[in-house]
Design a protein around this motif. Structure first.
Motif, PDB file in Angstrom:
ATOM      1  N   MET A  74      95.100  46.275  53.562  1.00  0.00           N
ATOM      2  CA  MET A  74      93.287  46.786  53.695  1.00  0.00           C
ATOM      3  C   MET A  74      93.728  47.809  52.345  1.00  0.00           C
ATOM      4  O   MET A  74      93.585  48.346  52.661  1.00  0.00           O
ATOM      5  CB  MET A  74      92.370  46.680  54.029  1.00  0.00           C
ATOM      6  N   ASP A  75      93.097  47.594  50.738  1.00  0.00           N
ATOM      7  CA  ASP A  75      93.026  48.211  49.598  1.00  0.00           C
ATOM      8  C   ASP A  75      92.030  48.712  49.927  1.00  0.00           C
ATOM      9  O   ASP A  75      90.721  48.241  49.277  1.00  0.00           O
ATOM     10  CB  ASP A  75      93.423  47.429  48.974  1.00  0.00           C
ATOM     11  N   ALA A  76      91.903  49.809  49.804  1.00  0.00           N
ATOM     12  CA  ALA A  76      90.760  51.059  50.241  1.00  0.00           C
ATOM     13  C   ALA A  76      89.823  50.902  48.201  1.00  0.00           C
ATOM     14  O   ALA A  76      88.383  50.804  47.821  1.00  0.00           O
ATOM     15  CB  ALA A  76      90.890  52.435  50.144  1.00  0.00           C
ATOM     16  N   LEU A  77      91.075  50.636  47.371  1.00  0.00           N
ATOM     17  CA  LEU A  77      89.625  50.368  46.269  1.00  0.00           C
ATOM     18  C   LEU A  77      89.597  48.741  45.667  1.00  0.00           C
ATOM     19  O   LEU A  77      89.932  48.570  44.447  1.00  0.00           O
ATOM     20  CB  LEU A  77      90.959  51.249  45.085  1.00  0.00           C
ATOM     21  N   ARG A  78      90.168  48.161  46.250  1.00  0.00           N
ATOM     22  CA  ARG A  78      89.987  46.295  45.924  1.00  0.00           C
ATOM     23  C   ARG A  78      89.064  46.463  46.193  1.00  0.00           C
ATOM     24  O   ARG A  78      88.026  46.648  46.158  1.00  0.00           O
ATOM     25  CB  ARG A  78      90.346  46.389  46.663  1.00  0.00           C
ATOM     26  N   LEU A  79      88.503  45.981  44.060  1.00  0.00           N
ATOM     27  CA  LEU A  79      86.588  45.607  43.413  1.00  0.00           C
ATOM     28  C   LEU A  79      85.576  44.636  45.290  1.00  0.00           C
ATOM     29  O   LEU A  79      85.013  45.200  45.059  1.00  0.00           O
ATOM     30  CB  LEU A  79      87.076  45.030  42.151  1.00  0.00           C
ATOM     31  N   ASP A  80      86.692  43.355  45.273  1.00  0.00           N
ATOM     32  CA  ASP A  80      86.307  42.621  46.293  1.00  0.00           C
ATOM     33  C   ASP A  80      85.197  43.157  47.242  1.00  0.00           C
ATOM     34  O   ASP A  80      84.816  43.239  47.976  1.00  0.00           O
ATOM     35  CB  ASP A  80      86.764  41.540  46.683  1.00  0.00           C
ATOM     36  N   ASP A  81      86.137  43.953  47.656  1.00  0.00           N
ATOM     37  CA  ASP A  81      85.783  45.021  48.684  1.00  0.00           C
ATOM     38  C   ASP A  81      84.777  46.218  49.038  1.00  0.00           C
ATOM     39  O   ASP A  81      84.301  46.439  49.532  1.00  0.00           O
ATOM     40  CB  ASP A  81      87.120  45.693  49.962  1.00  0.00           C
ATOM     41  N   GLN A  82      84.682  46.545  48.299  1.00  0.00           N
ATOM     42  CA  GLN A  82      83.794  47.481  47.689  1.00  0.00           C
ATOM     43  C   GLN A  82      82.275  47.151  47.388  1.00  0.00           C
ATOM     44  O   GLN A  82      81.359  46.337  47.289  1.00  0.00           O
ATOM     45  CB  GLN A  82      83.647  47.769  45.682  1.00  0.00           C
ATOM     46  N   VAL A  83      81.485  47.806  48.400  1.00  0.00           N
ATOM     47  CA  VAL A  83      80.192  47.721  48.770  1.00  0.00           C
ATOM     48  C   VAL A  83      79.421  47.712  47.648  1.00  0.00           C
ATOM     49  O   VAL A  83      78.565  46.820  47.663  1.00  0.00           O
ATOM     50  CB  VAL A  83      79.152  48.309  49.773  1.00  0.00           C
ATOM     51  N   CYS A  84      79.277  48.831  46.740  1.00  0.00           N
ATOM     52  CA  CYS A  84      78.729  48.812  45.479  1.00  0.00           C
ATOM     53  C   CYS A  84      78.709  47.821  45.118  1.00  0.00           C
ATOM     54  O   CYS A  84      77.514  47.008  44.052  1.00  0.00           O
ATOM     55  CB  CYS A  84      79.058  50.501  45.226  1.00  0.00           C
ATOM     56  N   PHE A  85      80.169  47.329  44.532  1.00  0.00           N
ATOM     57  CA  PHE A  85      80.228  45.773  43.536  1.00  0.00           C
ATOM     58  C   PHE A  85      79.318  44.801  44.356  1.00  0.00           C
ATOM     59  O   PHE A  85      78.358  44.056  43.371  1.00  0.00           O
ATOM     60  CB  PHE A  85      81.975  45.374  43.472  1.00  0.00           C
ATOM     61  N   ALA A  86      79.152  44.344  45.682  1.00  0.00           N
ATOM     62  CA  ALA A  86      78.559  43.462  46.265  1.00  0.00           C
ATOM     63  C   ALA A  86      77.473  43.623  45.713  1.00  0.00           C
ATOM     64  O   ALA A  86      76.271  42.670  45.915  1.00  0.00           O
ATOM     65  CB  ALA A  86      79.151  43.822  47.521  1.00  0.00           C
ATOM     66  N   VAL A  87      76.560  44.970  45.846  1.00  0.00           N
ATOM     67  CA  VAL A  87      74.515  45.080  45.839  1.00  0.00           C
ATOM     68  C   VAL A  87      74.916  44.577  44.665  1.00  0.00           C
ATOM     69  O   VAL A  87      73.758  44.287  44.474  1.00  0.00           O
ATOM     70  CB  VAL A  87      75.086  46.596  46.144  1.00  0.00           C
ATOM     71  N   HIS A  88      75.847  45.446  43.627  1.00  0.00           N
ATOM     72  CA  HIS A  88      75.944  45.391  41.934  1.00  0.00           C
ATOM     73  C   HIS A  88      76.252  43.397  41.382  1.00  0.00           C
ATOM     74  O   HIS A  88      74.724  42.488  41.023  1.00  0.00           O
ATOM     75  CB  HIS A  88      77.148  46.106  41.431  1.00  0.00           C
TER      76      HIS A  88
END
Length: 146
Positions: A1-15
């Motif tokens: 798992m890549d900690a900086l993968r966009l689709d894994d970011q909670v902030c992006f999911a909320v956005h």
């Protein structure tokens, strides 16, 4: 798992969810002549009646620089009225006009239509609401400690 993968970011999911929700609200609110932020103001007024600009800002987590133009447009549309508090000239009160009060009945179907658009049931949305509330409280506390 890549900690900086966009689709894994909670902030992006909320956005992304917020933008999608905004798009549905924009479509639904057009018939009422309201923007989403104006709708939020109206929700507070339908719930509480008359409220000070300061208390409205607290309820919506908006500063006066953002709130003032919103209220000016709502007043120009004839759905709210702003006036000085007779008990405290420094405070401005916001209240519904008769037209603003009548708009409530036209807005009542919105939550059901939003739920239908979400593809989620009442229990799922209630769980999501609780989770987002907890997330907001935790992040707000974290931000104020920093």
């Amino acid at each position: 798992m890549d900690a900086l993968r966009l689709d894994d970011q909670v902030c992006f999911a909320v956005h992304a969810a917020s933008r999608a929700l905004d798009a549905v609200y924009r479509r639904e609110l057009a018939a009422l002549g309201l923007t989403y932020p104006q709708y939020l103001v109206m929700l507070v007024l339908w719930e509480r009646g008359q409220v000070s600009v300061k208390d409205l800002g607290v309820a919506l987590r908006l500063d006066s620089g953002t709130l003032s133009p919103l209220l000016k447009r709502l007043e120009a549309a004839g759905v709210v009225r702003r006036e000085r508090d007779p008990g405290d000239e420094r405070s401005v009160l916001v209240r519904l006009t008769p037209e603003g009060a009548l708009l409530r009945a036209r807005a009542e179907p919105l939550p059901r239509r939003i739920m239908e658009a979400s593809g989620m049931g009442p229990d799922e949305l209630a769980d999501l609401h609780r989770t987002l509330g907890r997330l907001t409280r935790s992040l707000t506390e974290s931000a104020t400690r920093a």
